[in-house]
Design a protein around this motif. Structure first.
Motif, mmCIF file in Angstrom:
data_model
loop_
_atom_site.group_PDB
_atom_site.id
_atom_site.type_symbol
_atom_site.label_atom_id
_atom_site.label_comp_id
_atom_site.label_asym_id
_atom_site.label_seq_id
_atom_site.Cartn_x
_atom_site.Cartn_y
_atom_site.Cartn_z
ATOM 1 N N PRO A 67 0.802 -1.226 0.000
ATOM 2 C CA PRO A 67 0.000 0.000 0.000
ATOM 3 C C PRO A 67 0.834 1.275 0.000
ATOM 4 O O PRO A 67 0.339 2.336 -0.376
ATOM 5 C CB PRO A 67 -0.817 -0.108 1.293
ATOM 6 C CG PRO A 67 0.010 -0.997 2.175
ATOM 7 C CD PRO A 67 0.697 -1.964 1.257
ATOM 8 N N GLU A 68 2.110 1.209 0.427
ATOM 9 C CA GLU A 68 2.949 2.399 0.439
ATOM 10 C C GLU A 68 4.135 2.204 -0.504
ATOM 11 O O GLU A 68 4.566 1.074 -0.746
ATOM 12 C CB GLU A 68 3.447 2.704 1.857
ATOM 13 C CG GLU A 68 4.229 1.578 2.505
ATOM 14 C CD GLU A 68 4.637 1.913 3.933
ATOM 15 O OE1 GLU A 68 4.282 2.997 4.422
ATOM 16 O OE2 GLU A 68 5.324 1.085 4.547
ATOM 17 N N PRO A 69 4.646 3.291 -1.087
ATOM 18 C CA PRO A 69 5.745 3.171 -2.043
ATOM 19 C C PRO A 69 7.071 2.882 -1.335
ATOM 20 O O PRO A 69 7.644 3.765 -0.680
ATOM 21 C CB PRO A 69 5.761 4.538 -2.736
ATOM 22 C CG PRO A 69 5.154 5.479 -1.753
ATOM 23 C CD PRO A 69 4.170 4.685 -0.954
ATOM 24 N N VAL A 70 7.544 1.663 -1.454
ATOM 25 C CA VAL A 70 8.770 1.215 -0.789
ATOM 26 C C VAL A 70 9.768 0.741 -1.831
ATOM 27 O O VAL A 70 9.419 -0.026 -2.738
ATOM 28 C CB VAL A 70 8.480 0.074 0.213
ATOM 29 C CG1 VAL A 70 9.784 -0.446 0.824
ATOM 30 C CG2 VAL A 70 7.545 0.546 1.306
ATOM 31 N N LEU A 71 11.008 1.202 -1.692
ATOM 32 C CA LEU A 71 12.097 0.747 -2.548
ATOM 33 C C LEU A 71 13.128 0.019 -1.696
ATOM 34 O O LEU A 71 13.426 0.443 -0.568
ATOM 35 C CB LEU A 71 12.787 1.923 -3.243
ATOM 36 C CG LEU A 71 11.973 2.786 -4.191
ATOM 37 C CD1 LEU A 71 12.838 3.949 -4.680
ATOM 38 C CD2 LEU A 71 11.473 1.971 -5.368
ATOM 39 N N LEU A 72 13.676 -1.063 -2.235
ATOM 40 C CA LEU A 72 14.872 -1.671 -1.675
ATOM 41 C C LEU A 72 16.029 -1.274 -2.581
ATOM 42 O O LEU A 72 15.960 -1.458 -3.800
ATOM 43 C CB LEU A 72 14.741 -3.193 -1.611
ATOM 44 C CG LEU A 72 13.708 -3.760 -0.641
ATOM 45 C CD1 LEU A 72 13.774 -5.282 -0.644
ATOM 46 C CD2 LEU A 72 13.918 -3.222 0.766
ATOM 47 N N VAL A 73 17.076 -0.723 -1.991
ATOM 48 C CA VAL A 73 18.211 -0.215 -2.749
ATOM 49 C C VAL A 73 19.482 -0.858 -2.207
ATOM 50 O O VAL A 73 19.798 -0.710 -1.014
ATOM 51 C CB VAL A 73 18.319 1.322 -2.652
ATOM 52 C CG1 VAL A 73 19.440 1.832 -3.546
ATOM 53 C CG2 VAL A 73 16.995 1.977 -3.022
ATOM 54 N N GLN A 74 20.204 -1.552 -3.058
ATOM 55 C CA GLN A 74 21.438 -2.221 -2.655
ATOM 56 C C GLN A 74 22.638 -1.500 -3.263
ATOM 57 O O GLN A 74 22.625 -1.122 -4.433
ATOM 58 C CB GLN A 74 21.416 -3.677 -3.112
ATOM 59 C CG GLN A 74 22.632 -4.486 -2.668
ATOM 60 C CD GLN A 74 22.491 -5.944 -3.039
ATOM 61 O OE1 GLN A 74 21.635 -6.652 -2.497
ATOM 62 N NE2 GLN A 74 23.327 -6.411 -3.950
ATOM 63 N N THR A 75 23.675 -1.308 -2.455
ATOM 64 C CA THR A 75 24.896 -0.644 -2.903
ATOM 65 C C THR A 75 26.105 -1.353 -2.294
ATOM 66 O O THR A 75 25.996 -1.996 -1.245
ATOM 67 C CB THR A 75 24.927 0.831 -2.487
ATOM 68 O OG1 THR A 75 24.625 0.950 -1.092
ATOM 69 C CG2 THR A 75 23.924 1.654 -3.282
ATOM 70 N N THR A 76 27.241 -1.215 -2.956
ATOM 71 C CA THR A 76 28.455 -1.834 -2.440
ATOM 72 C C THR A 76 28.861 -1.199 -1.123
ATOM 73 O O THR A 76 29.281 -1.890 -0.192
ATOM 74 C CB THR A 76 29.592 -1.703 -3.460
ATOM 75 O OG1 THR A 76 29.204 -2.370 -4.668
ATOM 76 C CG2 THR A 76 30.870 -2.337 -2.944
ATOM 77 N N ASP A 77 28.769 0.120 -1.032
ATOM 78 C CA ASP A 77 29.131 0.843 0.187
ATOM 79 C C ASP A 77 27.894 1.481 0.804
ATOM 80 O O ASP A 77 26.815 1.485 0.210
ATOM 81 C CB ASP A 77 30.178 1.916 -0.128
ATOM 82 C CG ASP A 77 31.470 1.316 -0.666
ATOM 83 O OD1 ASP A 77 31.979 0.367 -0.042
ATOM 84 O OD2 ASP A 77 31.949 1.791 -1.707
#
Length: 214
Positions: A56-66
């Protein structure tokens, strides 16, 4: 180190609204999280992968090296929490069953007549065809096996690809979310896939593989 950030966007923020409507704009915003001037392929060098989560809510999963620089995001863009994935990666051993999720862009190169050779490599490749349904599931099973996973269960769900403008140089992708259980068969291949992503359209919200204990 590999970091995973859960970013809950503020749907009333003008920049967040624009990013939710256009994945190109979203990619540019998320690239603010990683250092500048890191080479000709900055997304890959920074290990940036991301996925929009259903709900229901705008959620992002963001993966980064650092660790990402969250201060580079627009003010009031959203709220974020970052975790170090190192403890999880250290628990991945052959034979262990894990829950997985990935939104991917399943494609295959299908020959039609006599395909034109690549101008550099000379290899002949057919037209890129987007896969859906059972063909997409079969694609995921092959890619999972190559990434050191043996799927035990697979469910699939069509996911949106919000893009303001579609051109030949900026094509449309068909995205599919895969969920289920899988056994680990090769830790080295699996960690490589977790860090670099799987399949096409990594700049457009595809390819991020997530694991959790079953």
């Amino acid at each position: 180190m590999t970091s995973l950030t859960r970013l809950v966007l503020n749907p009333r923020h003008p920049a967040a609204k624009a990013d939710l409507a256009d994945v190109d704009s979203l990619h540019k915003t998320l690239m603010r999280l990683v250092p500048d001037h890191i080479g000709p392929t900055p997304r890959a060098r920074a290990g940036l992968l991301f996925r929009a989560e259903p709900g229901p809510e705008p959620v992002l999963l963001v993966q980064t090296t650092d660790t990402p620089d969250l201060t580079a995001l627009p003010t009031h863009y959203g709220t974020a929490r970052t975790l170090d994935l190192t403890p999880l990666l250290s628990t991945l051993t052959p034979g262990r069953t894990m829950r997985y999720r990935i939104t991917a862009a399943p494609t295959v190169a299908r020959s039609a007549g006599n395909p034109t050779p690549h101008p550099v490599t000379g290899k002949r490749r057919g037209k890129i065809t987007h896969l859906t349904g059972n063909e997409a599931i079969a694609w995921w099973q092959r890619r999972a096996a190559a990434a050191g996973l043996e799927p035990v269960t697979v469910s699939s769900l069509s996911r949106p690809f919000p893009r303001a403008r579609i051109t030949r140089s900026a094509p449309y992708f068909t995205l599919t979310q895969f969920d289920g259980l899988a056994r680990i068969t090769d830790t080295t291949h699996l960690i490589h896939a977790l860090k670099t992503g799987i399949g096409r359209a990594k700049s457009y919200g595809a390819g991020l593989l997530s694991l959790a204990p079953a």
